[in-house]
Design an enzyme around this catalytic site. Structure first.
Site, mmCIF file in Angstrom:
data_model
loop_
_atom_site.group_PDB
_atom_site.id
_atom_site.type_symbol
_atom_site.label_atom_id
_atom_site.label_comp_id
_atom_site.label_asym_id
_atom_site.label_seq_id
_atom_site.Cartn_x
_atom_site.Cartn_y
_atom_site.Cartn_z
ATOM 1 N N ASP A 36 37.847 39.803 41.198
ATOM 2 C CA ASP A 36 37.194 38.615 41.788
ATOM 3 C C ASP A 36 35.677 38.618 41.615
ATOM 4 O O ASP A 36 35.055 37.566 41.460
ATOM 5 C CB ASP A 36 37.569 38.418 43.264
ATOM 6 N N ARG B 42 45.931 31.693 45.488
ATOM 7 C CA ARG B 42 45.837 30.356 44.910
ATOM 8 C C ARG B 42 46.383 30.315 43.499
ATOM 9 O O ARG B 42 46.254 31.292 42.750
ATOM 10 C CB ARG B 42 44.381 29.909 44.860
ATOM 11 N N SER C 278 42.221 40.981 42.763
ATOM 12 C CA SER C 278 41.033 41.585 43.400
ATOM 13 C C SER C 278 41.311 42.958 43.994
ATOM 14 O O SER C 278 41.163 43.179 45.209
ATOM 15 C CB SER C 278 40.516 40.645 44.481
#
Ligand code: BG6
Ligand code: GLC
Ligand code: GLC
Length: 924
Positions: free
Chosen positions: A664, A549, A610
């Site tokens: 994350d 994203r 992440s």
């Protein structure tokens, strides 16, 4: 009512003056006999009405209509298919309730398709009247004694035996070996059995008896035994019809028509229990005064009205009542009766059958009547024969009407113009009565002309069929054992979980100290959660979960506003070259900027990345290794911020100001921390799994400073990579690990997270298939396909609101063809695998919160955990299992789980915002 009456010459008695109540005695004897016979005549129209009415009741009962209660019960039997003939092995069969006051034990050897047929050995025991009417325990103890006595004569030693229980009374079955007696019929009335599981009662009695090791594996109605025992090879036999002491039929119904079953495919055997059929409208016109008297004198007044007109227990009784009436009227036996004629059960089915047999001749009828203590005159024999014939003809015709109802239903179900079907018949009425079958056949032809029926007498009274069902049940029970054995290693005890927690604690301490540990405990340079004074517009990237994203995050007085766009990262890019990957990322950013009208602006950027990174500052992160299926070349060992900046450089047009790189878990903790200051732990359970938490800086060996806190990215996915989890690891975990792109790595993650759970399930299913437990032992293409079980499916399959047939539909969409037994097992596998995952995750969280509590020297810690990830959020039970495990293992911590709603991109922006605020403060 006792059907085993003693015969013998009785003294004659003069008939009392009062004849059968309600029937006048006309003067002419032939007229009176004719009148009695007339009462037993049933017209074609009446039979059709019975057929239609029964059909309606069957339909209502199948639909589960409660009120008014349907006139038949339509009880599912858990027999789903007719036998293939492949069943093999030795089985003990115990029959109770089919043949009046006797109990039969059989030893049946099934030889499969190829083997020679072997005659079963059997023994019959008479059940004393007081046992039939006494306490239930006495009856079952009697049965267990008969079993032992029978087995004593066989060379069985102490081998384990499998028993099929043929129990011929109306029962609610809830499994092949679970059956609750609804009500006694046919002269039985033992106390304390109605409403009880008769299998359990038999098991208890066998245990009390204690001589043989016998497992009761199946319970079967006699009609089902009759149908299942039908010799294979004569076409499908899908109806079982019994006319013995009582009467009933079973047939194969479409499962989707049976409301109580959660099943929409295949067929299931239904026991109609038509003996209880008692629709006044249809039956009323054919009931005689003798039927009413019989009912009145029976043990179950008002019940089983239809059975009382057909069953062998009642035919002799009806004849007796008619003869007694005629004797009393002075029409028969010179007006004299005998004790046998006046005693309930004085005339048996055998007497009736024999007297009616035309080949027997008048002399034989005379002899039988004399045996009954009567003194027949020459004309009496003929009258008696007519009466027997009338009673039995009516019985056969009524039975035919009921069978015609079942056949019409089958024909309608199968949508065939002409239904070709075999009906297996069983019971003493067929065996003893000379014309019962032919009257039945003839009447069925009239009532169901569209059905081409062949009647097949059952093999050894249904014993073979009971053995077949027992064989199937035994196979299913063996499968269940194998399933349990397979799943046992997934079921962790409290001790095992506490050991995981303890190992985790130890590995945390070592990791923080820089000692060898599978936990890297990476400092993140995040020292504080947001204080609410942060302001500004920020860009964020979020790479490493299901979605990539790009976000625009506006932090203002009123709160945080997010605009984001999801971009895909094709697998070829995730596993291609690093340059390709980072160029793709920059392309996405450029696209996003253009869409949002941000081109040319250089907003501060937070990068949620992440993967495990060694950070030496907020904006530097050296990728240690890829995880979760990423494998882009030339990235490991590199600073990802540099890789991103280089890609930006290659793209010249954009200018970006990368301020922070954030895991994350950290992004999630920060995002939840914006709302709740107690949030000091971040947890991800999605594609991968990991946690971070606020550690005392003094405990972090690799970062200078003794005061304050620092967020530590534990990278707990790698926990156990030193072999410490090998005790818990199953062979399925090993297969998943071996097939992954990073064998030996991320062992904890591979037992917990969404990327791997489906694969563990798939490997377990492959194993169960190879054992023949699942999918009939057939390995399918679908199941061989890697990654076929996405996390989404696990979550859907385990949803409580899903019926088993929906579970099956999901699996069928994946190309698996399965029965509902298969679907249930798949569900159990999924549950075992996800439960272990949640518990392991809970043990990890327990280790973390306990460490924080001890760090702070607190008796009790109140802490919040920010959580994100598709598995945690979508799975119906995962989150509650995690919480329960934490409560169990860390009782001194009050832990609240906060689900992050905005993803960790928001957290990355907040880390960036805090850094900008601090930088501004330094400038000032
Ligand atoms: C998201 C975060 O909300 O959760 C991601 O923004 C993170 O950065 C993800 O990786 C984890 O879940 P999943 O299921 O997408 O791997
Ligand atoms: C009675 C029982 C039924 C059985 C039948 C034939 O009707 O209720 O279960 O099948 O008798 O024995
Ligand atoms: C993997 C990564 C880790 C991340 C986790 C959850 O374990 O190594 O950095 O936090 O997945 O996405």
């Amino acid at each position: 009512m006792d059907s085993i009456g003693s015969l013998g010459l009785q003294q004659q008695e003069e008939a009392p003056s009062c004849p059968q109540e309600g029937l006048p005695c006309p003067s002419n004897s032939s007229e009176l006999v004719q009148e009695c016979l007339q009462q037993f005549k049933v017209t074609g129209a009446q039979l059709r009405q019975i057929q239609t009415s029964l059909l309606d009741s069957m339909e209502q009962a199948l639909k589960g209509q409660a009120s008014p209660a349907p006139a038949v019960q339509m009880l599912p039997t858990y027999v789903g298919s007719i036998p293939h003939g492949t069943e093999q092995g030795d089985f003990v069969v115990l029959e109770l309730g089919a043949t009046g006051a006797s109990l039969r034990v059989l030893w049946v050897t099934l030889m499969g398709i190829e083997g020679h047929k072997m005659e079963p050995r059997s023994q019959e025991f008479v059940i004393p009247q007081e046992v039939m009417l006494g306490p239930g325990q006495q009856l079952f103890d009697f049965a267990a004694r008969c079993l032992s006595e029978f087995l004593d004569a066989l060379p069985v030693g102490n081998q384990g035996l499998q028993l099929g229980f043929s129990f011929s009374f109306p029962c609610h079955q809830t499994g092949l070996d679970k059956s609750t007696l609804i009500s006694w019929t046919k002269g039985f009335r033992c106390s304390g059995v109605e409403g009880q599981d008769v299998v359990q009662l038999l098991r208890d009695a066998i245990q009390r008896q204690g001589t043989y090791s016998i497992d009761v594996v199946a319970v079967v109605n006699d009609t089902v035994g009759t149908m299942m025992g039908c010799e294979p090879g004569v076409g499908p036999c899908e109806v079982g019809l019994v006319v013995d002491t009582g009467t009933n039929a079973c047939y194969m119904e479409e499962a989707r028509h049976v409301a109580v079953l959660d099943e929409d495919r295949g067929r299931v055997c239904i026991s109609v229990e038509w003996g209880s059929f008692s629709d006044d409208g249809a039956l009323g016109p054919v009931l005689t005064i003798f039927d009413r008297t019989l009912d009145h004198e029976s043990l179950n007044l008002g019940a089983q009205r239809f059975e009382k007109m057909i069953g062998g227990l009642y035919l002799g009784e009806l004849v007796r009542l008619v003869l007694a009436h005629l004797a009393r009227c002075g029409v028969l036996f010179g007006g004299y009766t005998s004790p046998a004629l006046l005693r309930q059960g004085g005339i048996l089915l055998e007497h009736v059958a024999e007297m009616e047999d035309p080949s027997a001749g008048a002399a034989r009828v005379h002899a039988i009547l004399q045996d009954l203590g009567l003194n027949p005159r020459a004309s009496d024999a003929e009258f008696v024969q007519h009466i027997c014939a009338a009673v039995c003809t009516r019985a056969a015709q009524l039975c035919a009407a009921a069978l015609a109802a079942v056949l019409s239903r089958l024909q309608h179900n199968r949508e065939q113009k002409t239904l070709q079907i075999a009906v297996a018949t069983g019971g003493r009425v067929f065996e003893r009565h000379p014309r019962f079958l032919s009257i039945l056949q003839e009447t069925v032809r009239l009532l169901a002309p569209e059905c081409d029926v062949s009647f097949i007498p059952s093999v050894d009274g249904g014993g073979q069929g009971v053995a077949m069902v027992t064989a199937v049940a035994a196979r299913l029970a063996a499968h269940r054992c194998l399933l349990e054995e397979t799943l046992a290693p997934f079921r962790l005890t409290r001790e095992q979980l506490a050991a995981v927690q303890a190992q985790m604690r130890e590995a945390m301490a070592k990791g923080l100290q820089g000692e060898a540990s599978s936990l890297r405990m990476l400092p993140t340079y995040v020292r504080a959660t947001p204080d609410g004074s942060e302001r500004g517009d920020f860009l964020a990237l979020d790479l490493g979960g299901t979605n990539f994203r790009v976000l625009l995050v506006r932090v203002a007085t009123g709160g945080v506003q997010i605009t984001s766009q999801v971009y895909s990262i094709p697998e070829c890019v995730a596993q291609g070259s690093g340059q390709q990957l980072f160029d793709h990322i920059v392309d996405c950013i450029v696209d996003f900027q253009q869409q949002q009208g941000l081109s040319g602006q250089s907003l501060p950027l937070g990068f949620t990345f992440s993967f495990p990174c060694r950070q030496v500052g907020l904006d530097q992160g050296i990728l240690l290794n890829w995880t979760k299926g990423f494998n882009a070349s030339d990235c490991e060992g590199q600073d990802v911020v540099c890789l991103l900046r280089e890609a930006i450089g290659r793209r010249q047009a954009v200018e970006l100001n990368v301020v922070a790189i954030v895991n994350d878990t950290v992004g999630t903790m920060m995002s939840c921390g914006y709302e709740d200051p107690h949030c000091e732990v971040g947890l991800i359970v999605g594609t991968g799994t990991n946690a971070c938490y606020m550690e005392e800086l003094q405990n972090v060996a690799s970062v200078a400073g003794d005061s304050g806190h620092m967020c530590i990215n534990m990278e707990w996915g790698a926990f156990g990579d030193d072999g410490s989890l090998s005790m818990l690891s199953t062979c399925f975990d090993a297969s998943v690990d071996q097939a992954s792109i990073n064998p030996g790595k991320q062992r904890f993650e591979k037992m917990i997270s969404g990327m791997y759970l489906g694969e563990i399930v798939r490997h377990t299913l492959l194993h169960l298939t190879s054992l023949g437990v699942l999918f009939r032992g057939q390995q399918t293409q679908g199941l061989q396909t890697r990654d076929i079980f996405k996390t989404k499916f696990l979550s859907e399959i385990e949803s409580d609101s899903l019926a088993l047939r929906q579970v099956r539909a999901i699996l069928e969409d994946l190309g698996l063809s399965l029965t509902s037994d298969d679907a249930l097992m798949v569900l159990e596998v999924c549950q075992a695998v996800s439960q272990r995952a949640a518990q392991l995750c809970g043990a990890g969280v327990a280790a973390v919160v306990e460490k924080i509590r001890e760090n702070r020297g607190l008796e009790e810690l109140t802490v919040s955990v920010g959580v994100d990830g598709t598995l945690y959020k979508l799975h119906p039970h995962f989150s509650s299992l995690v919480a329960a495990t934490v409560r169990e293992l860390a009782p001194r911590c009050v832990v609240t789980f906060l689900q992050s709603e905005d993803g960790s991109g928001k957290g990355a922006a907040l880390v960036t915002a805090v850094a900008c605020r601090l930088a501004q403060m330094t400038c000032v």
